[in-house]
Design a protein around this motif. Sequence first.
Motif, PDB file in Angstrom:
ATOM      1  N   ASN A  41       1.354 -11.026 -10.348  1.00  0.00           N
ATOM      2  CA  ASN A  41       2.636 -11.531  -9.881  1.00  0.00           C
ATOM      3  C   ASN A  41       2.422 -12.406  -8.652  1.00  0.00           C
ATOM      4  O   ASN A  41       1.752 -12.011  -7.697  1.00  0.00           O
ATOM      5  N   VAL A  72       3.487 -10.965  -5.221  1.00  0.00           N
ATOM      6  CA  VAL A  72       2.529 -10.020  -4.655  1.00  0.00           C
ATOM      7  C   VAL A  72       1.400 -10.778  -3.962  1.00  0.00           C
ATOM      8  O   VAL A  72       0.944 -10.406  -2.873  1.00  0.00           O
ATOM      9  N   PHE A 116       2.596 -12.004  -0.701  1.00  0.00           N
ATOM     10  CA  PHE A 116       2.679 -10.879   0.231  1.00  0.00           C
ATOM     11  C   PHE A 116       1.305 -10.547   0.805  1.00  0.00           C
ATOM     12  O   PHE A 116       1.165 -10.275   2.005  1.00  0.00           O
TER      13      PHE A 116
END
Length: 304
Positions: A95, A98, A101
């Motif tokens: 993803n 992610v 992040f």
Amino acid sequence: MEWWGQAISMAASIALAPLLVGLSQTTKARIQGRMGPSVFQAYRILWKTWHKETTVPQDSSWIFRLAPSVNVATMLVIVTMLPWTGKLPSSWPHNALVLFFLLAVERFWSALAGMDSAGAFGGLGASRVSTVGSGIEPALLAAFGVLWAVSGHTAIAPLAPWLRHQALGILPWILAASSYVLVLLAETGRLPVDNPDTHLELTMMHEATVLEYNGRFLAEQQMAGALKFTALIGLGWIYLGPVMSSVWANLFMRVGELAVTSMALGWAESRFVKLRYFQLPTYFAMATGVGLLAFYLVASGSVS
């Protein structure tokens, strides 16, 4: 085949990361009329630094000691998430949010390490890294808005490259790629945002956060930087570049793209001058605006 391709591509990206940094530095030196270091100099520096004695500031805590390992681990996870061969094994995490992040996690720990070094330069570098990160994140999301508008999801592997969506026209892809190049220069600490070769107190950003490191800890920080450089270049090509039907053709194509892009960044650095710190918000606004314009053209149906 997908598992073998992913394993080989991950190993290759880790092994070649210092070489890409060396290619960029050598190209920059040659453009500037200097002989410059060997393209393999980064490997020698890593080996030499790793075997030196490791010391830490007297007033630092466990954060200072843990940050290099966290940064390396975070970059390794990012490298393993990228579909270098165009395909990922089933149920493999991929993803994009992610991944973004994790990039923020690396910046966070770099800033923590800078502040925990108990030095004035570390705190200055931490402040600047955090400020640059806050400007990069919206630009990074905007740069990939086109692909999310086309696909309707944020997974990396199924996002179709530009060859599968020629009906959209070339303009949105040019804008998205331009936005990502601006993000790439900022995220990897390159000119005109930062100068990785400087050690002047008033201009240091990332270098200030690792100024107190030495020995094994410094080698880990250097490796994390090389992996970040490799992953971000690869991410741009994986999202916005062409894709081949063969797993191995994709792998060899990515290696060539990484090498050419690292040299192109070295050439670009020799043509840019460093922006003043207070000019950076304008730079980030431009990167975000270009990406949002590409997203608007696709989402509104202005191009077809």
